[in-house]
Design a protein around this motif. Structure first.
Motif, PDB file in Angstrom:
ATOM      1  N   LEU A 126       0.826  -1.198   0.000  1.00  0.00           N
ATOM      2  CA  LEU A 126       0.000   0.000   0.000  1.00  0.00           C
ATOM      3  C   LEU A 126       0.869   1.261   0.000  1.00  0.00           C
ATOM      4  O   LEU A 126       0.613   2.205  -0.747  1.00  0.00           O
ATOM      5  N   CYS A 127       1.888   1.262   0.824  1.00  0.00           N
ATOM      6  CA  CYS A 127       2.803   2.408   0.866  1.00  0.00           C
ATOM      7  C   CYS A 127       3.452   2.611  -0.499  1.00  0.00           C
ATOM      8  O   CYS A 127       3.540   3.732  -0.999  1.00  0.00           O
ATOM      9  N   TRP A 128       3.889   1.525  -1.120  1.00  0.00           N
ATOM     10  CA  TRP A 128       4.513   1.620  -2.436  1.00  0.00           C
ATOM     11  C   TRP A 128       3.517   2.156  -3.475  1.00  0.00           C
ATOM     12  O   TRP A 128       3.847   3.030  -4.273  1.00  0.00           O
ATOM     13  N   LEU A 129       2.299   1.618  -3.459  1.00  0.00           N
ATOM     14  CA  LEU A 129       1.281   2.067  -4.412  1.00  0.00           C
ATOM     15  C   LEU A 129       0.958   3.548  -4.230  1.00  0.00           C
ATOM     16  O   LEU A 129       0.837   4.295  -5.209  1.00  0.00           O
ATOM     17  N   LEU A 130       0.814   3.986  -2.986  1.00  0.00           N
ATOM     18  CA  LEU A 130       0.503   5.401  -2.739  1.00  0.00           C
ATOM     19  C   LEU A 130       1.666   6.314  -3.122  1.00  0.00           C
ATOM     20  O   LEU A 130       1.467   7.419  -3.607  1.00  0.00           O
ATOM     21  N   THR A 131       2.881   5.843  -2.901  1.00  0.00           N
ATOM     22  CA  THR A 131       4.066   6.637  -3.231  1.00  0.00           C
ATOM     23  C   THR A 131       4.234   6.764  -4.737  1.00  0.00           C
ATOM     24  O   THR A 131       4.659   7.806  -5.226  1.00  0.00           O
ATOM     25  N   THR A 132       3.885   5.701  -5.483  1.00  0.00           N
ATOM     26  CA  THR A 132       4.034   5.736  -6.939  1.00  0.00           C
ATOM     27  C   THR A 132       2.791   6.269  -7.628  1.00  0.00           C
ATOM     28  O   THR A 132       2.689   6.230  -8.850  1.00  0.00           O
ATOM     29  N   SER A 157      -0.246   5.076  -7.859  1.00  0.00           N
ATOM     30  CA  SER A 157      -0.975   4.062  -8.618  1.00  0.00           C
ATOM     31  C   SER A 157      -2.472   4.315  -8.539  1.00  0.00           C
ATOM     32  O   SER A 157      -2.965   5.014  -7.665  1.00  0.00           O
ATOM     33  N   ASP A 158      -3.191   3.672  -9.441  1.00  0.00           N
ATOM     34  CA  ASP A 158      -4.631   3.922  -9.528  1.00  0.00           C
ATOM     35  C   ASP A 158      -5.424   3.200  -8.437  1.00  0.00           C
ATOM     36  O   ASP A 158      -4.928   2.331  -7.743  1.00  0.00           O
ATOM     37  N   GLY A 159      -6.683   3.586  -8.314  1.00  0.00           N
ATOM     38  CA  GLY A 159      -7.569   3.137  -7.255  1.00  0.00           C
ATOM     39  C   GLY A 159      -7.801   1.644  -7.126  1.00  0.00           C
ATOM     40  O   GLY A 159      -7.816   1.126  -6.018  1.00  0.00           O
ATOM     41  N   PRO A 160      -8.036   0.885  -8.228  1.00  0.00           N
ATOM     42  CA  PRO A 160      -8.362  -0.537  -8.053  1.00  0.00           C
ATOM     43  C   PRO A 160      -7.269  -1.328  -7.331  1.00  0.00           C
ATOM     44  O   PRO A 160      -7.559  -2.175  -6.495  1.00  0.00           O
ATOM     45  N   TRP A 161      -6.010  -1.029  -7.622  1.00  0.00           N
ATOM     46  CA  TRP A 161      -4.922  -1.736  -6.939  1.00  0.00           C
ATOM     47  C   TRP A 161      -4.869  -1.351  -5.468  1.00  0.00           C
ATOM     48  O   TRP A 161      -4.681  -2.188  -4.598  1.00  0.00           O
ATOM     49  N   VAL A 162      -5.023  -0.087  -5.201  1.00  0.00           N
ATOM     50  CA  VAL A 162      -5.000   0.392  -3.816  1.00  0.00           C
ATOM     51  C   VAL A 162      -6.136  -0.252  -3.031  1.00  0.00           C
ATOM     52  O   VAL A 162      -5.940  -0.757  -1.917  1.00  0.00           O
ATOM     53  N   LEU A 163      -7.314  -0.260  -3.598  1.00  0.00           N
ATOM     54  CA  LEU A 163      -8.465  -0.853  -2.926  1.00  0.00           C
ATOM     55  C   LEU A 163      -8.268  -2.354  -2.695  1.00  0.00           C
ATOM     56  O   LEU A 163      -8.592  -2.871  -1.621  1.00  0.00           O
TER      57      LEU A 163
END
Length: 173
Positions: free
Chosen positions: A18-24, A26-32
């Motif tokens: 999650l930290c990596w996705l938010l830092t890069t 990334s779009d919503g579906p992956w984060v969710l």
């Protein structure tokens, strides 16, 4: 106990993802999706921990709490923009202004405006925070670490509360 370790490891891995996705950005579906995995691991751990020996699980609980907060320190602020207000109010206190009297858009504060000021919400409203919080904001601004210092402060308060809860739980069991 092994299933609890699997849940704890899954939770920490999901927080790191999650930290990596938010830092890069990334779009919503992956984060969710990753958030759902983290919640499932957390709920699984809650289900398991009640049936296990307290003396074995308390250190795992504290370890996961500490590790989770460390993992999320580099993550950007996504749930709230309040931290910019905290830093701004600390900054104006360091310059001798009163945040109860001077809202962020006060003309007297124009020389202090910076990128943090641009992120402050409700710039026409003076401070609503109690005096002790304003002291904390002042301390945060004094460190010179920017708005991110408040992650450290609140993680420390969070961990202190967890330790207090663990001590209370120990007395109960």
């Amino acid at each position: 106990m092994n299933r609890l370790y699997i849940c704890a490891g899954t939770l920490l891995a999901a927080l790191a993802a999650l930290c990596w996705l938010l830092t890069t950005k990334s779009d919503g579906p992956w984060v969710l999706s990753v958030m759902m995995i983290a919640v499932a691991a957390y709920l699984g751990a809650l289900h398991l921990v009640g049936s296990l020996d307290w003396k074995q699980t308390r250190w795992l609980i504290l370890g996961v709490a500490v590790a989770g907060r460390i993992i999320l320190l580099p993550a950007p602020f996504v749930l709230s923009d309040d931290v910019y207000r905290y830093h701004w109010e600390g900054t104006i206190q360091m310059s001798g202004f009163n945040p109860y009297v001077h809202p962020p858009d006060a003309p007297e504060l124009e020389p202090l405006r910076d990128d943090v000021w641009n992120s402050v919400a409700h710039q026409y409203v003076p401070s609503i925070y109690p005096p002790l919080m304003l002291r904390l904001f002042h301390l945060g601004a004094f460190t010179g670490m920017g708005p991110s210092v408040f992650k450290l402060f609140f993680a420390a308060f969070d961990l202190a509360a967890i330790v207090a809860e663990l001590r209370l739980a120990r007395q109960r069991w």
